[in-house]
Scaffold this active site. Structure first.
Site, PDB file in Angstrom:
ATOM      1  CB  CYS A  82      -5.046   1.695   6.865  1.00 29.25           C
ATOM      2  SG  CYS A  82      -4.646   0.294   7.921  1.00 29.25           S
ATOM      3  CE1 TYR A  83       0.898   5.224  11.963  1.00 34.62           C
ATOM      4  CE2 TYR A  83       0.753   6.962  10.310  1.00 34.62           C
ATOM      5  CZ  TYR A  83       1.240   6.501  11.513  1.00 34.62           C
ATOM      6  OH  TYR A  83       2.038   7.286  12.276  1.00 34.62           O
ATOM      7  CG  ASP A 227       7.557  -0.903 -18.279  1.00 36.12           C
ATOM      8  OD1 ASP A 227       6.364  -0.812 -18.627  1.00 36.12           O
ATOM      9  OD2 ASP A 227       7.920  -1.363 -17.188  1.00 36.12           O
TER      10      ASP A 227
END
Ligand code: XMP
Length: 516
Positions: A82-83, A227
């Site tokens: 993309c970018y 977690d």
């Protein structure tokens, strides 16, 4: 132990962590850094490949990000997404322009299968696009390897120099064959052998914790989520009773959850550790009274949690180490700066000020969620704990729209328990495993209903179920009607003050998984 590494350089993209996670799914270690990481630091990491992420900026004009031109002289295979693709085009002499209309969403892409990344991809495939700027002309030496009717350069490459670029996002699940492309990039193009495995990670970590801790005292805030549970068990394996776990019941847990956590980690459970449960429900309800703004709720809960924890820690006295269940997405989200903050996560950045400890231990700091789960299994933690759905730190507070009260908590707990029970029963217990997350929320909407011969004016419960493997993008699940109707009937009959049940059909984007 040093692993073969792919560096993901972040230009502010929403999907940055996902790129690294997808690379790790190929058993290749990936690290995320801001695009400003110096060339010297990049070289020191000896990456086998580099990926430039997407981002909100344009590569031209005043808002263009300053980049080091030597990024293109490293001689390491590089994939721009993309970018990142536009930057590659712009920096190497191609042309990037702004389109009159954005291309957004599921898009059919024509693939040139001779493209290095596309050998095993279909000639027409569905990819996820999200851009206004586009590459109108690739740089000299590049050839176009994919296109759409409105995007002439949906992918391009200069294989001889090791440059590859996709305008679409191969990392998001909506891109059907994106994983194949990323796997080809890291395993074939970058030549990684796949040396990132959880079994050896757990063994190495337990050993190094044991060395680090010696005969020191360790304190851990245990939430009962995946977690902190995996972190606690890892620590208990390494140092046994030198570890004390403090479990704060903030009154925003799911039905019976506090007792379930106690059953596993308390004195009756299988682990060698000290367990302290703090029943602080009322404190949290008092602090949340009158507050309806989501970010404010999160903040209050995060801060109050720290205060309660500090008070307990004070009773224990000085410790040498504090364990945090921080995982890699937390590290990335709190550290990288440029991407827009969608909402704050209370489990990041909230270190207690008044706990007397010398060092922090974050055994899961480099792991993504699925890797934490695999580690949990390696540690012998029961499957039902390891595969628990994620549950947000602020708990049910962000599944109750508007003000949180004890009464509303009870409503959402009861509705949620029924919903989970029915979903988990369906299809002999096979169906729910296909869901990423499913829960009930309490909307702030009240509406008129009829119960027996009486008019009611009660709350609406919203049911949510999403399919996702990464929690950054998700599709609404097509829950069988059979389940929905049974759940609806049970909730309106069994839960007081609910007269309506709705199902949320929104994906992410544009929704989020939670309601607030
Ligand atoms: P969203 O709602 O952002 O959720 O699409 C993505 C995943 O993150 C969880 N979540 C949170 N977890 N503190 C947490 O610990 C939070 O404030 C928080 N908000 C969302 C959510 O359950 C989902 O798995």
């Amino acid at each position: 132990m040093k692993h073969e590494t792919i560096l993901v350089l972040d230009f502010g993209g929403q999907y940055t962590p996902l790129i690294a996670r997808r690379v790790r799914e190929c058993n290749v270690y990936a690290e995320v850094h801001p695009y400003t990481l110096s060339i010297e630091e990049i070289k020191a990491k000896e990456p086998k490949g580099i990926i430039f992420t997407g981002g909100p900026n344009s590569v031209y004009g005043e808002a263009a990000l300053p980049y080091d031109e030597r990024l293109f002289e490293l001689g390491v295979p590089t994939l721009g997404i993309c970018y990142g693709a536009q930057l590659m085009a712009h920096a190497l002499g191609g042309k990037v322009e702004s389109a009159a209309t954005s291309e957004y969403g599921h898009t059919e892409v024509d693939i040139d299968k001779s493209g290095r990344l596309f050998g095993d991809v279909s000639e027409k495939t569905i990819a996820w696009m999200s851009h206004t700027d586009y590459i109108s002309q690739p740089p000299a030496g590049f050839r176009v390897t994919a296109s759409t009717p409105v995007c002439p350069v949906a992918a391009m490459e200069d294989d001889s120099r090791g440059f590859y670029a996709t305008q679409f996002h191969p990392e998001v699940m909506h891109t059907r064959e994106g994983m194949k492309m990323l796997r080809t990039f890291v395993r074939d193009v970058c030549g990684c052998s796949g040396d990132w495995e959880m079994g050896s990670f757990v063994e190495d970590t337990v050993k190094s914790i044991r060395e680090q801790v010696g005969d020191g005292k360790v304190l851990c805030a245990l939430s009962g989520g995946v977690d902190s549970s995996v972190a606690a068990v890892m620590l208990s394996k390494a140092v046994g009773k030198q570890l004390t776990c403090v479990f704060v019941d903030h009154g925003l847990l799911r039905k019976n959850e506090g007792d379930e956590v106690e059953a596993v980690f308390g004195p009756e459970g299988p682990y060698d550790l000290n367990f302290i449960r703090v029943n602080a429900q009322q404190r949290f309800y008092d602090k949340l009274a009158g507050v309806s703004e989501p970010e404010k709720k999160r903040k209050i809960i995060g801060e109050e949690f720290i205060r309660v924890f500090e008070e307990e820690a004070k009773k224990i006295g000085a410790v040498d180490f504090l364990v945090q269940g921080t995982i890699y997405p937390d590290v990335i989200e709190s550290g990288l700066g440029d991407s827009a903050v969608i909402k704050s996560h209370h489990n990041v950045g909230g270190l207690p000020d008044h706990v007397d400890f010398k060092e922090i231990i974050e055994p899961l700091r480099m792991l993504f969620k699925d890797e934490v789960r695999k580690s949990g299994l390696e540690l012998g933690i029961p499957e039902h704990l390891v595969f628990r759905q994620p549950f947000p730190g602020p708990g049910l507070a962000i599944r109750i729209i508007g003000e949180v009260t004890e009464e509303k908590v009870k409503i959402v707990q009861d509705a949620d328990a029924i919903y989970r029970e029915e979903v988990e029963k369906y299809d002999g217990g096979k169906y729910y495993r296909t869901l990423g997350q499913y829960f009930a929320a309490l909307t702030n909407m009240r509406s008129v209903g009829v119960m027996g011969d009486f008019r009611t004016y009660d709350y609406a419960i919203a049911l949510r179920a999403v399919e996702t493997s990464d929690f950054m993008t998700a599709e609404a699940a097509q829950l069988p009607w059979e389940v929905l109707s049974k759940v609806t009937s049970r909730i309106v009959n069994e839960v007081d003050h609910v007269n309506r049940v709705m199902f949320d059909c929104t994906g992410k984007p544009p929704g989020t998984i939670e309601f607030e």
